[in-house]
Write an enzyme that holds these catalytic residues in place. Structure first.
Site, PDB file in Angstrom:
ATOM      1  N   ARG A 153      -0.734   4.939  -5.622  1.00 44.22           N
ATOM      2  CA  ARG A 153      -0.480   3.513  -5.380  1.00 44.22           C
ATOM      3  C   ARG A 153      -0.774   2.676  -6.608  1.00 44.22           C
ATOM      4  O   ARG A 153      -0.127   1.670  -6.855  1.00 44.22           O
ATOM      5  CB  ARG A 153      -1.277   3.040  -4.173  1.00 44.22           C
ATOM      6  CG  ARG A 153      -0.644   3.630  -2.933  1.00 44.22           C
ATOM      7  CD  ARG A 153      -1.244   3.147  -1.676  1.00 44.22           C
ATOM      8  NE  ARG A 153      -0.625   3.915  -0.588  1.00 44.22           N
ATOM      9  CZ  ARG A 153      -1.121   4.023   0.616  1.00 44.22           C
ATOM     10  NH1 ARG A 153      -2.240   3.390   0.914  1.00 44.22           N
ATOM     11  NH2 ARG A 153      -0.509   4.726   1.535  1.00 44.22           N
ATOM     12  N   LYS A 213       5.835  12.832   6.638  1.00 44.47           N
ATOM     13  CA  LYS A 213       5.000  12.136   5.660  1.00 44.47           C
ATOM     14  C   LYS A 213       3.832  11.516   6.423  1.00 44.47           C
ATOM     15  O   LYS A 213       4.030  10.656   7.283  1.00 44.47           O
ATOM     16  CB  LYS A 213       5.799  11.060   4.942  1.00 44.47           C
ATOM     17  CG  LYS A 213       4.972  10.345   3.876  1.00 44.47           C
ATOM     18  CD  LYS A 213       5.788   9.285   3.155  1.00 44.47           C
ATOM     19  CE  LYS A 213       4.994   8.628   2.052  1.00 44.47           C
ATOM     20  NZ  LYS A 213       5.772   7.580   1.373  1.00 44.47           N
ATOM     21  N   CYS A 269      12.733   3.893  -1.447  1.00 50.96           N
ATOM     22  CA  CYS A 269      11.828   3.146  -0.588  1.00 50.96           C
ATOM     23  C   CYS A 269      11.771   1.699  -1.062  1.00 50.96           C
ATOM     24  O   CYS A 269      12.277   1.373  -2.135  1.00 50.96           O
ATOM     25  CB  CYS A 269      10.426   3.750  -0.585  1.00 50.96           C
ATOM     26  SG  CYS A 269       9.497   3.271   0.904  1.00 50.96           S
ATOM     27  N   ARG A 274      -0.204   1.758   6.610  1.00 52.10           N
ATOM     28  CA  ARG A 274       1.126   2.289   6.916  1.00 52.10           C
ATOM     29  C   ARG A 274       1.125   3.173   8.157  1.00 52.10           C
ATOM     30  O   ARG A 274       2.041   3.951   8.368  1.00 52.10           O
ATOM     31  CB  ARG A 274       1.644   3.063   5.693  1.00 52.10           C
ATOM     32  CG  ARG A 274       1.811   2.170   4.460  1.00 52.10           C
ATOM     33  CD  ARG A 274       2.720   2.800   3.419  1.00 52.10           C
ATOM     34  NE  ARG A 274       3.026   1.824   2.382  1.00 52.10           N
ATOM     35  CZ  ARG A 274       2.648   1.941   1.113  1.00 52.10           C
ATOM     36  NH1 ARG A 274       1.988   2.996   0.704  1.00 52.10           N
ATOM     37  NH2 ARG A 274       2.958   0.988   0.241  1.00 52.10           N
ATOM     38  N   LYS A 332       4.556  16.036   3.270  1.00 53.26           N
ATOM     39  CA  LYS A 332       3.713  15.334   2.310  1.00 53.26           C
ATOM     40  C   LYS A 332       2.481  14.777   3.015  1.00 53.26           C
ATOM     41  O   LYS A 332       2.667  14.135   4.060  1.00 53.26           O
ATOM     42  CB  LYS A 332       4.515  14.198   1.669  1.00 53.26           C
ATOM     43  CG  LYS A 332       3.736  13.396   0.636  1.00 53.26           C
ATOM     44  CD  LYS A 332       4.564  12.243   0.084  1.00 53.26           C
ATOM     45  CE  LYS A 332       3.750  11.473  -0.953  1.00 53.26           C
ATOM     46  NZ  LYS A 332       4.449  10.319  -1.499  1.00 53.26           N
TER      47      LYS A 332
END
Ligand SMILES: [Zn+2]
Length: 341
Positions: A222, A212, A136, A234, A265
């Site tokens: 985070r 996700k 990512c 997001r 997830k």
């Protein structure tokens, strides 16, 4: 026997051989018998242990939001993985942290990056260990989003794909067994598969974060990965937690594009989604028992409200029972120890 004196017994007596005829409790008599007929078996061999890799040497800094987890330099990650291996854990998932960030997250594909360095050292020290890398950009971009940001703040899908594929390729070149794109851009699995194949990495697997969800359970992560978005959230690329059918759509698309393993997830609030994906697809299903789920257990344990071993094994078993073949969990080492006792 009082029960047999009852009217119901009188009425049934003679018509059925025993009363009650069905006694499910028969198979609950004693731990050995219960284990013999257990429908779900938890094994350390299905665990994937996440590791947070940082630049430097001899680094092993506790992560405040994730008790028992550490920021590790590549060399320290080897020690951690060796210990985990001795306890029965056979797979790790690496999250790298860069020394520098930019708008496009270019350092994600740096062959000398912390994740790539850790892959090389881990495969050298433990060739049999399955090394999976998170792919990512959010840990590498100054804005903390998983993709390229357009002028109006939109996260641009297509320009992100090449950056992700290059990152995955750098992990494959370092020796990763499996790359795991977690960005939720459309078509990224296909883009990664194409680039890996073109470079000859036909045997490098893809574990796709297919379903996700935009989740509040990622909070502690985070802080650990230093990847919080600097503006907005997001929700324009991760899934809405109200949606269940959409997870199947995502999973099928990823499978068609070449994903070898499908991931859901988070895990615990999404057991229905895990069960759906398990039933609908023929690929192995992974579930990510995320940081917030782990931190809630740790916090309650600290207060003496729950017993850690008991609730953790119950949680992990429920994830497996829902249909997960692989479980990514920060509890991997502890659970592996408990299961071997
Ligand atoms: Zn991301």
């Amino acid at each position: 026997m009082a029960e047999q004196d009852s009217e119901l017994y009188e009425e049934l007596h003679g018509r059925i051989p025993a009363w009650p005829a069905q006694r499910p409790r028969r198979l609950r008599r004693g731990e050995t018998l219960r284990r013999l007929v257990a429908e779900t078996r938890l094994s350390p061999q299905q665990f994937i242990y996440p590791l947070f890799i940082v630049p430097g040497r001899r680094v092993r800094d506790p992560i405040a939001s994730l008790p028992g987890q550490f920021h590790l330099s590549a060399d320290s990650a080897v020690e951690e993985a060796e210990q985990a291996w001795r306890e029965g854990v056979r797979a790790v998932l690496l999250f790298g942290e860069p020394t520098e960030k930019d708008e496009l997250g270019r350092t994600a594909a740096d062959p000398m990056g912390s994740a790539q360095a850790a892959v090389r050292l881990l495969k050298q020290a433990l060739p049999e260990l399955i090394v999976i890398t998170d792919v990512c950009l959010c840990g590498y971009t100054t804005h903390g989003h998983c993709g390229v940001v357009g002028e109006d703040g939109e996260i641009l899908n297509d320009p992100t794909l090449e950056l992700l594929a290059e990152t995955a390729l750098s992990h494959a070149e370092a020796g990763a067994d499996i790359v795991a794109p977690s960005d939720m851009m459309d078509a990224r699995v296909g883009a990664i598969r194409t680039m890996l194949d073109a470079a000859g990495f036909v045997n490098t697997g893809i574990m796709a974060y297919s379903a996700k969800y935009a989740s509040a359970f990622y909070g502690p992560f985070r802080e650990a990965a230093n990847s919080a978005p600097q503006f907005g959230d997001r929700r324009s690329y991760q899934m809405a937690y109200a949606n269940r059918r959409e997870a199947l759509r995502e999973a099928r698309l990823d499978a068609e594009e070449g994903a070898d393993v499908i991931m859901v997830k988070p895990a615990l609030s999404y057991l229905d989604v895990i069960a759906d994906v398990r039933a609908a697809l023929d690929r192995p299903v992974a579930a990510y028992n995320v940081s917030g789920e782990y931190a809630m257990v740790k916090a309650a344990v600290e207060r003496g409200w729950v017993e850690e071993r008991a609730v953790t094994l119950e949680i992990l078993t429920s994830i497996a029972r829902a249909g997960a073949d692989l479980i990514i969990t920060y509890h991997a080492r502890e659970a592996a120890r408990w299961l071997s006792e």
